[in-house]
Design a protein around this motif. Structure first.
Motif, mmCIF file in Angstrom:
data_model
loop_
_atom_site.group_PDB
_atom_site.id
_atom_site.type_symbol
_atom_site.label_atom_id
_atom_site.label_comp_id
_atom_site.label_asym_id
_atom_site.label_seq_id
_atom_site.Cartn_x
_atom_site.Cartn_y
_atom_site.Cartn_z
ATOM 1 N N ALA A 70 0.855 -1.182 0.000
ATOM 2 C CA ALA A 70 0.000 0.000 0.000
ATOM 3 C C ALA A 70 0.887 1.227 0.000
ATOM 4 C CB ALA A 70 -0.893 -0.002 1.232
ATOM 5 N N ARG A 71 0.275 2.345 -0.258
ATOM 6 C CA ARG A 71 1.023 3.588 -0.324
ATOM 7 C C ARG A 71 0.064 4.685 0.147
ATOM 8 N NH1 ARG A 71 0.856 4.249 -6.032
ATOM 9 N NH2 ARG A 71 2.615 2.831 -6.157
ATOM 10 N N GLU A 72 0.579 5.638 0.873
ATOM 11 C CA GLU A 72 -0.292 6.705 1.342
ATOM 12 C C GLU A 72 -0.558 7.665 0.204
ATOM 13 O OE1 GLU A 72 1.236 8.685 4.745
ATOM 14 O OE2 GLU A 72 1.449 6.842 5.902
ATOM 15 N N ALA A 73 -1.814 8.053 0.085
ATOM 16 C CA ALA A 73 -2.139 9.027 -0.957
ATOM 17 C C ALA A 73 -2.078 10.404 -0.325
ATOM 18 C CB ALA A 73 -3.532 8.754 -1.515
ATOM 19 N N CYS A 74 -1.753 11.343 -1.140
ATOM 20 C CA CYS A 74 -1.655 12.723 -0.710
ATOM 21 C C CYS A 74 -3.049 13.228 -0.335
ATOM 22 C CB CYS A 74 -1.124 13.483 -1.902
ATOM 23 S SG CYS A 74 -0.984 15.206 -1.697
ATOM 24 N N TYR A 82 -5.154 5.472 1.573
ATOM 25 C CA TYR A 82 -4.157 4.535 1.050
ATOM 26 C C TYR A 82 -4.576 4.053 -0.323
ATOM 27 C CZ TYR A 82 -2.574 4.368 5.873
ATOM 28 O OH TYR A 82 -2.103 4.711 7.120
ATOM 29 N N GLU A 83 -3.605 3.719 -1.119
ATOM 30 C CA GLU A 83 -3.929 3.127 -2.406
ATOM 31 C C GLU A 83 -3.064 1.900 -2.609
ATOM 32 O OE1 GLU A 83 -3.281 6.492 -5.060
ATOM 33 O OE2 GLU A 83 -1.192 5.905 -5.269
ATOM 34 N N HIS A 84 -3.451 1.077 -3.556
ATOM 35 C CA HIS A 84 -2.704 -0.142 -3.834
ATOM 36 C C HIS A 84 -1.347 0.208 -4.411
ATOM 37 C CE1 HIS A 84 -6.859 -2.176 -4.431
ATOM 38 N NE2 HIS A 84 -6.601 -1.899 -3.174
ATOM 39 N N ALA A 85 -0.348 -0.552 -4.063
ATOM 40 C CA ALA A 85 0.979 -0.236 -4.560
ATOM 41 C C ALA A 85 1.663 -1.411 -5.245
ATOM 42 C CB ALA A 85 1.862 0.274 -3.416
ATOM 43 N N TRP A 86 1.047 -2.568 -5.178
ATOM 44 C CA TRP A 86 1.698 -3.736 -5.763
ATOM 45 C C TRP A 86 1.102 -4.044 -7.131
ATOM 46 C CZ3 TRP A 86 6.136 -5.711 -4.863
ATOM 47 C CH2 TRP A 86 6.479 -6.951 -5.418
ATOM 48 N N ARG A 87 1.949 -4.235 -8.109
ATOM 49 C CA ARG A 87 1.509 -4.476 -9.479
ATOM 50 C C ARG A 87 0.601 -3.363 -9.964
ATOM 51 N NH1 ARG A 87 -0.372 -10.631 -10.141
ATOM 52 N NH2 ARG A 87 -1.889 -9.956 -8.618
ATOM 53 N N HIS A 88 0.716 -2.220 -9.321
ATOM 54 C CA HIS A 88 -0.027 -1.076 -9.804
ATOM 55 C C HIS A 88 1.043 -0.107 -10.233
ATOM 56 C CE1 HIS A 88 -4.264 -1.696 -8.435
ATOM 57 N NE2 HIS A 88 -3.622 -2.758 -8.003
#
Lengths: 148, 148
Positions: A70-74, A82-88
Motif C-alpha cells: 500500500a502507499r499513502e495518498a496525498c 491509502y492506495e494499492h501499490a503492488w503491481r499497480h
DNA sequence: ATGCATGCAAAGACTTTGCAAATTC
DNA sequence: GAATTTGCAAAGTCTTTGCATGCAT
C-alpha cells in the motif's frame, strides 16, 4: 508473486507472523478501490469478521505500507488515504472537484519532462506525485446548463 | 495590491472586521517561509503578542486561505501546512527525501503536457499539484561517499 | 513454549467549537 | 450600539499505544 505472497515473504523475513486478521485485512484492502481510509477498511473488514478491532486495521495498513503493498495518498484534509501499490504501475491522478471521480493515468510527456527537471537541479529521482484537478465532462455539462 | 489590502478588501466585502490579531497573524505568516504549520505560526505570533491564542491562529489561517492569501500544501502526515498564495505564481515542488530541502519550480513542458491530459479526458482544468522527490546534489554526494 | 498480534480502552496529536468578554465599525 | 472576534477550555477527529490475553511458529 501475488500480494499475499509478498506479505508472507515480508513477514518471514523479519520473524513476524501471518494471522487471520492480517489476511482478512489484506483481502478487504485488495477488494476495495484506491483511496481507502482506515475507517472504510475497518468497516469492510468488520463485515468479514466482527471481532477485528480498529487498532488492528491501523496497525496492519501501516504494515502493508512498509511491505510495499500500500502507499499513502496525498491528502489535504480528512483521514489518511491509502492506495494499492503492488503491481499497480506508477500513475498520476485526475480528479473531478465536483463529483470526486478519479482517473488514473500515465503520461509519457510528463514523465519525460520530470526527468528534465531532475537533471536541471541535479537531483537523483526517487518518485513523485501529481494530481490534476478539474471538472469531469459530466459535471462540466451540468455546470453549463444547471437544471434543464 | 499587497497582501494586507487583499485581506482588507476580502473582509469589507463580507462585513468582517480587521483586528489586531488578524494583522499580526498576517504579518507573521508573510514573514515565514512556505510550508508553515499552524503550530509554528502560533509560536511566531506569540512572540509578537503573547495574548493571542491558538484558536485564533487556526481560525485566521483558514480565513487567509479563503481570501486567497494562503493555500494548503499537500501532506502525507503530521500537521496541515500552508504556503503563500498571493503574488506567488503557481509552482511545483522538488523535495530532497534526505535533508528536506525544497526547490520550487515551474516547468513549461510539464504545464503543456498537463493541458494535453485534460483535453484527452475532456476535463476542464482547475489546478494541480505536483511534487517530485529525490536526493539533492549534496545528499547524493554524501550518499555515495558516506563519511570520507 | 516463546514471542508476536490482538482487542480494548485510554492516551495522544491536531483541529474545531461554545461561550462570555472584548473589540471593531 | 450591534455584531464580529477573541481566548479559553472543552469537545471532536483521527491515530497510536499500553497491557493482558490469544495465537502462530
Amino acid at each position: 508473486m501475488d500480494e499475499r505472497q509478498v506479505l508472507e515473504h515480508y513477514l518471514k523475513e523479519r520473524g513476524l507472523k501471518m494471522t487471520k486478521a492480517r489476511l482478512l485485512i489484506l483481502e478487504a484492502f485488495l477488494g476495495m478501490e484506491s483511496h481507502v481510509t482506515a475507517e472504510r477498511l475497518y468497516e469492510a473488514v468488520h463485515k468479514l469478521d466482527d471481532g477485528i478491532g480498529q487498532a488492528t486495521v491501523f496497525r496492519n495498513i501501516r504494515l502493508f505500507t512498509d511491505a510495499g503493498l500500500a502507499r499513502e495518498a496525498c491528502r489535504d484534509d480528512g483521514p489518511r488515504q491509502y492506495e494499492h501499490a503492488w503491481r499497480h504501475a506508477h500513475h498520476d491522478h485526475l480528479s473531478c472537484i465536483q463529483c470526486g471521480a478519479v482517473i488514473e493515468f500515465v503520461d509519457g510527456a510528463i514523465e519525460t519532462a520530470q526527468q528534465a527537471v531532475y537533471k536541471k537541479y541535479g537531483y537523483v529521482p526517487s518518485g513523485h506525485r501529481m494530481e490534476l484537478f478539474g471538472l469531469c465532462p459530466d459535471c462540466a455539462a451540468r455546470h453549463n446548463s444547471p437544471q434543464t
